[in-house]
Design an enzyme around this catalytic site. Structure first.
Site, PDB file in Angstrom:
ATOM      1  N   VAL A 203      45.419 -29.695 -76.518  1.00 53.48           N
ATOM      2  CA  VAL A 203      46.885 -30.748 -76.611  1.00 53.48           C
ATOM      3  C   VAL A 203      47.331 -31.088 -77.213  1.00 53.48           C
ATOM      4  CG1 VAL A 203      47.693 -31.064 -74.576  1.00 53.48           C
ATOM      5  CG2 VAL A 203      45.655 -29.517 -74.252  1.00 53.48           C
ATOM      6  N   SER A 204      48.464 -30.927 -78.399  1.00 52.91           N
ATOM      7  CA  SER A 204      49.295 -32.125 -78.467  1.00 52.91           C
ATOM      8  C   SER A 204      48.189 -32.637 -79.983  1.00 52.91           C
ATOM      9  CB  SER A 204      49.836 -33.108 -77.508  1.00 52.91           C
ATOM     10  OG  SER A 204      50.634 -34.104 -78.387  1.00 52.91           O
ATOM     11  N   TRP A 205      47.593 -33.568 -79.789  1.00 51.34           N
ATOM     12  CA  TRP A 205      46.831 -34.145 -80.995  1.00 51.34           C
ATOM     13  C   TRP A 205      45.794 -33.078 -81.052  1.00 51.34           C
ATOM     14  CZ3 TRP A 205      42.240 -36.301 -80.982  1.00 51.34           C
ATOM     15  CH2 TRP A 205      41.478 -37.270 -81.171  1.00 51.34           C
TER      16      TRP A 205
END
Length: 285
Positions: A101-103
């Protein structure tokens, strides 16, 4: 009925890692979660609760986040991918499915590339290919460059509509609920995470990711504009793109809608995962 999480703090080469495992019934390949920047594992619990209770879940706080110790020196994504593989060894897992997720999506890409025998399927949510990404608005990126929203919850609530978009623009209670689950690891851990991604990109090797890949994107994501997710789906050979009508944290705000998409993707191949007997590194504690 879903099993409760089993929390453990383990030591790997001098690094203390806080881990959480929700046991499953063994019928499905376990799912390993790589969380977003500054995000302790409790922040993904709403998403986990929406998944099949028989699916085994593995989550952890990366170094410097939540309950994991902050290292004295910075790290990079290849080193973190190696640490994740050692964690799986310690916890006695072979092959897993991975969601980033994301980073954490960048870390998931690195893990799938460096340890293909450990990663059966890959799910990338609200993430990008790193340094060559199309950036969000400067105001949003400036706010993301600081850990203040994790250290000062009232500030996080204030800026949540602007940085997360989607449902956070319409429902102030979401920001309050999100902030209540935050467990900050401090400024240094956040800066180490920023350093891990400094100059990093997967763009030149995305075509070598052979795992079936599900790419999930929000259509109102101020941090990761949609074009970045389209780029991932274009570059990864065996991938499919789903666009969600929401913002950056759609895994939490739209968990009941997104979970079935993920479960269908994971169920497409019924064959039991088998890790190559000589592929995994030696077990280390």
């Amino acid at each position: 009925m879903s099993q409760p999480f089993i929390f453990r703090t383990i030591e790997l080469g001098g690094q203390s890692l806080r881990t959480a495992v929700r046991p499953g019934d063994g019928s499905m390949t376990p799912l390993l979660i790589f969380n977003g920047i500054g995000a302790n594992l409790e922040l993904v619990m709403p998403f986990v609760r929406a998944l099949d209770p028989n699916l085994e879940i593995i989550a952890f706080d990366v170094p410097g986040v939540g309950g994991s110790d902050t290292p004295s020196t910075p790290y990079r994504f290849p080193g973190l991918a190696k640490l994740a593989a050692r964690m799986l060894d310690y916890l006695d897992y072979g092959q897993v499915n991975v969601i980033g997720v994301s980073w954490g999506g960048a870390l998931a890409q690195q893990f799938a590339h460096d340890y293909p025998e450990r990663c059966k399927k890959l799910i990338l949510a609200a993430t990008a290919a790193g340094a060559i990404m199309v950036p969000g608005k400067p105001k949003v990126l400036w706010r993301m460059a600081s850990p203040r929203r994790y250290i000062q919850p009232s500030y996080g609530v204030h800026i949540a509509p602007d940085i997360y978009g989607g449902a956070f623009r319409r429902d102030p209670k979401l920001a309050l609920a999100h902030a209540s689950k935050v467990r900050s690891g401090g400024k240094l851990g956040y800066y180490w995470q920023l350093f891990a991604g400094l100059g990093w990109t997967s763009f030149h090797w995305l075509h070598r990711i052979k795992q079936p890949t599900l790419v999930l994107a929000g259509d109102d994501d101020p941090i990761i504009p949609l074009i970045n997710m389209k780029m991932l789906a274009w570059r990864i050979p065996n991938s499919e793109l789903h666009v969600i009508d929401d913002g950056h944290l759609f895994l939490v705000t739209r968990a009941e809608s997104v979970a079935p998409i993920i479960l269908r993707f994971l169920a497409e191949e019924k064959r039991r995962a088998i890790i190559h007997p000589h592929a995994a590194p030696s077990r280390t504690s």
